[in-house]
Design a protein around this motif. Structure first.
Motif, PDB file in Angstrom:
ATOM      1  N   PRO A   1       0.801  -1.229   0.000  1.00  0.00           N
ATOM      2  CA  PRO A   1       0.000   0.000   0.000  1.00  0.00           C
ATOM      3  C   PRO A   1       0.833   1.277   0.000  1.00  0.00           C
ATOM      4  N   ASP A   2       0.301   2.274  -0.651  1.00  0.00           N
ATOM      5  CA  ASP A   2       0.918   3.599  -0.669  1.00  0.00           C
ATOM      6  C   ASP A   2       0.304   4.431   0.455  1.00  0.00           C
ATOM      7  N   PHE A   3       0.946   5.538   0.813  1.00  0.00           N
ATOM      8  CA  PHE A   3       0.420   6.420   1.851  1.00  0.00           C
ATOM      9  C   PHE A   3      -0.149   7.678   1.217  1.00  0.00           C
ATOM     10  N   VAL A   4      -1.387   7.959   1.540  1.00  0.00           N
ATOM     11  CA  VAL A   4      -2.042   9.191   1.110  1.00  0.00           C
ATOM     12  C   VAL A   4      -2.482   9.928   2.371  1.00  0.00           C
ATOM     13  N   PRO A   5      -2.020  11.151   2.613  1.00  0.00           N
ATOM     14  CA  PRO A   5      -2.391  11.854   3.844  1.00  0.00           C
ATOM     15  C   PRO A   5      -3.910  11.909   4.018  1.00  0.00           C
ATOM     16  N   PRO A   6      -4.417  11.473   5.187  1.00  0.00           N
ATOM     17  CA  PRO A   6      -5.861  11.480   5.397  1.00  0.00           C
ATOM     18  C   PRO A   6      -6.446  12.858   5.702  1.00  0.00           C
ATOM     19  N   GLY A   7      -5.575  13.840   5.913  1.00  0.00           N
ATOM     20  CA  GLY A   7      -6.055  15.186   6.217  1.00  0.00           C
ATOM     21  C   GLY A   7      -4.909  16.179   6.132  1.00  0.00           C
ATOM     22  N   PRO A   8      -5.178  17.451   6.413  1.00  0.00           N
ATOM     23  CA  PRO A   8      -4.124  18.467   6.357  1.00  0.00           C
ATOM     24  C   PRO A   8      -3.105  18.284   7.472  1.00  0.00           C
ATOM     25  N   PRO A   9      -1.862  18.738   7.270  1.00  0.00           N
ATOM     26  CA  PRO A   9      -0.819  18.593   8.295  1.00  0.00           C
ATOM     27  C   PRO A   9      -1.080  19.477   9.508  1.00  0.00           C
ATOM     28  N   PHE A  10      -0.498  19.076  10.644  1.00  0.00           N
ATOM     29  CA  PHE A  10      -0.578  19.892  11.859  1.00  0.00           C
ATOM     30  C   PHE A  10       0.626  19.571  12.739  1.00  0.00           C
ATOM     31  N   ASP A  11       0.904  20.442  13.701  1.00  0.00           N
ATOM     32  CA  ASP A  11       2.052  20.281  14.597  1.00  0.00           C
ATOM     33  C   ASP A  11       1.600  19.464  15.800  1.00  0.00           C
ATOM     34  N   ALA A  12       1.770  18.160  15.720  1.00  0.00           N
ATOM     35  CA  ALA A  12       1.257  17.274  16.764  1.00  0.00           C
ATOM     36  C   ALA A  12       1.974  17.493  18.100  1.00  0.00           C
ATOM     37  N   ARG A  13       3.283  17.651  18.065  1.00  0.00           N
ATOM     38  CA  ARG A  13       4.028  17.825  19.314  1.00  0.00           C
ATOM     39  C   ARG A  13       3.594  19.084  20.054  1.00  0.00           C
ATOM     40  N   LYS A  14       3.391  20.127  19.317  1.00  0.00           N
ATOM     41  CA  LYS A  14       3.003  21.388  19.947  1.00  0.00           C
ATOM     42  C   LYS A  14       1.594  21.299  20.524  1.00  0.00           C
ATOM     43  N   CYS A  15       0.647  20.801  19.744  1.00  0.00           N
ATOM     44  CA  CYS A  15      -0.742  20.839  20.200  1.00  0.00           C
ATOM     45  C   CYS A  15      -1.046  19.760  21.234  1.00  0.00           C
ATOM     46  N   MET A  16      -0.220  18.691  21.297  1.00  0.00           N
ATOM     47  CA  MET A  16      -0.475  17.636  22.276  1.00  0.00           C
ATOM     48  C   MET A  16       0.324  17.816  23.567  1.00  0.00           C
ATOM     49  N   ALA A  17       1.122  18.854  23.640  1.00  0.00           N
ATOM     50  CA  ALA A  17       1.901  19.105  24.856  1.00  0.00           C
ATOM     51  C   ALA A  17       0.966  19.251  26.055  1.00  0.00           C
TER      52      ALA A  17
END
Length: 372
Positions: free
Chosen positions: A45-61
């Motif tokens: 399988p290939d990878f297709v982003p399921p949604g727009p990017p976001f800064d996970a480390r910052k927002c999950m701190a």
């Protein structure tokens, strides 16, 4: 436990029932159609982003997630949990699994723990039906703790409005793929015993599609019937139930355990009844020790879903919600990939939870979350 969902508080005894077949069966097996479906799920399988990017480390701190699996004793489910823990560590937020043996009272205790310890979110993973914990879900919502339900239902089944996010798997597509595989392998002469669990929510649409596809594609030369064994009795009831079915009908040539961890209890039944060589097993989930069985020839095929891919897809949907980002839908983004004797070794020797599918999802999610 499109890994694999497992468990609910509904309990049914073991019984043998006939799957309702289509009124209009194909006059001859549609081998071309079956081959096309198999080909589509035999490619890395290939990878297709399921949604727009976001800064996970910052927002999950500073945020935290408690995951309550349907049962930690099911290797597939526990494997997803372990992978979620590893990925959460890479992102940098607190993750904890509530270990349990599939008892509803243990799920209730886990919900209380999550609420009392003020987790940001609680994930009901792998088969727990939120409505079975309705008072606890309501209490979590009142306390400001988000509740998620993941990998527990088919995409044809309605989402639970009481939870913040529902992430489902198209189990019915798995049924179609397995039926097409069996059609090809038997040339339209299959006698299939389907071993499921009626206390697992997606079992019905999954088994129904398997039966309907056999009727449509395999044709009048194929038969199928369904036996159900509840999750807590897999280790004690699957073997005897399969043995009884094989003794009653020795012409069975395929057994489909809907969830691949069941296969470990099917194989002894084949051995004891003398059917080890002439009855094949086709199943779903991609649990590593079952892929090892595929490599050794004990299981013919296993439709895998990368546990690392599942873990990242679950966390992607839940992190977006905990970070206040827009939802990207209610379906887990997890490709289905067929393992057989020709490629089972690609999963490793012994097989690993996240090998054999390529590694595009690893780099893909890291980039999506701003981690590379």
């Amino acid at each position: 436990m499109r890994k694999f969902a497992v468990g609910s508080v509904a309990v049914f005894g073991s019984l043998l029932v006939a799957l309702a077949g289509s009124q209009a069966k194909a006059a001859t097996p549609d081998l071309a159609q079956a081959q096309a479906v198999i080909n589509a799920h035999s490619q890395i399988p290939d990878f297709v982003p399921p949604g727009p990017p976001f800064d996970a480390r910052k927002c999950m701190a500073g945020k935290s997630l408690l995951s309550i699996p349907t049962s930690s004793s099911i290797p597939f489910v526990d494997g997803i949990e372990n992978s979620m823990g590893s990925v959460a560590k890479q992102v940098g937020f607190k993750f904890q699994q509530w270990k349990n043996q599939g008892q509803p009272t243990q799920w209730v205790q886990g919900m209380a723990f999550g609420i009392d310890n003020k987790f940001t979110g609680i994930d009901l993973m792998g088969g727990i039906i939120p409505n079975a914990l309705a008072p606890q879900v309501a209490a979590a919502n009142k306390a400001g703790v988000k509740v998620f339900a993941t990998h527990y239902s088919d995409t044809t089944q309605p989402a639970d409005p009481a939870v913040a996010v529902t992430l489902r798997i198209p189990f019915h597509e798995v049924g179609e793929i397995i039926a097409d595989w069996i059609t090809l392998k038997t040339g339209g002469h299959a006698n299939v015993l389907i071993v499921g669990s009626s206390d697992i929510l997606p079992s019905k649409p999954y088994a129904d599609m398997l039966g309907a596809t056999l009727d449509k594609v395999c044709g009048p030369g194929c038969k199928h019937r369904y036996v159900t064994v509840t999750v807590p009795t897999w280790s004690t009831k699957i073997q005897t139930t399969v043995q009884g079915a094989l003794i009653a009908d020795p012409t069975i040539n395929y057994i489909v355990p809907l969830y691949d961890s069941m296969s470990q209890f099917v194989i002894p039944a084949l051995t004891l009844t003398g059917h080890r060589k002439n009855v094949k097993i086709a199943t779903f989930n991609g649990t590593p020790f079952i892929i090892d069985m595929v490599r050794r020839g004990d299981v013919e095929m296993d439709i895998g879903e990368s546990l690392g891919w599942i873990a990242r897809s679950i966390l992607d949907g839940e992190m977006r919600n905990m970070c206040g980002l827009p939802s990207i839908g209610e379906t887990l983004y997890v490709p289905l990939y067929i393992f057989d004797k020709d490629n089972a070794k690609d999963a490793g020797i012994p097989a690993d939870f996240d090998r054999g599918y390529g590694d595009k999802h690893v780099a893909g999610y890291a980039k999506l979350w701003g981690m590379q």
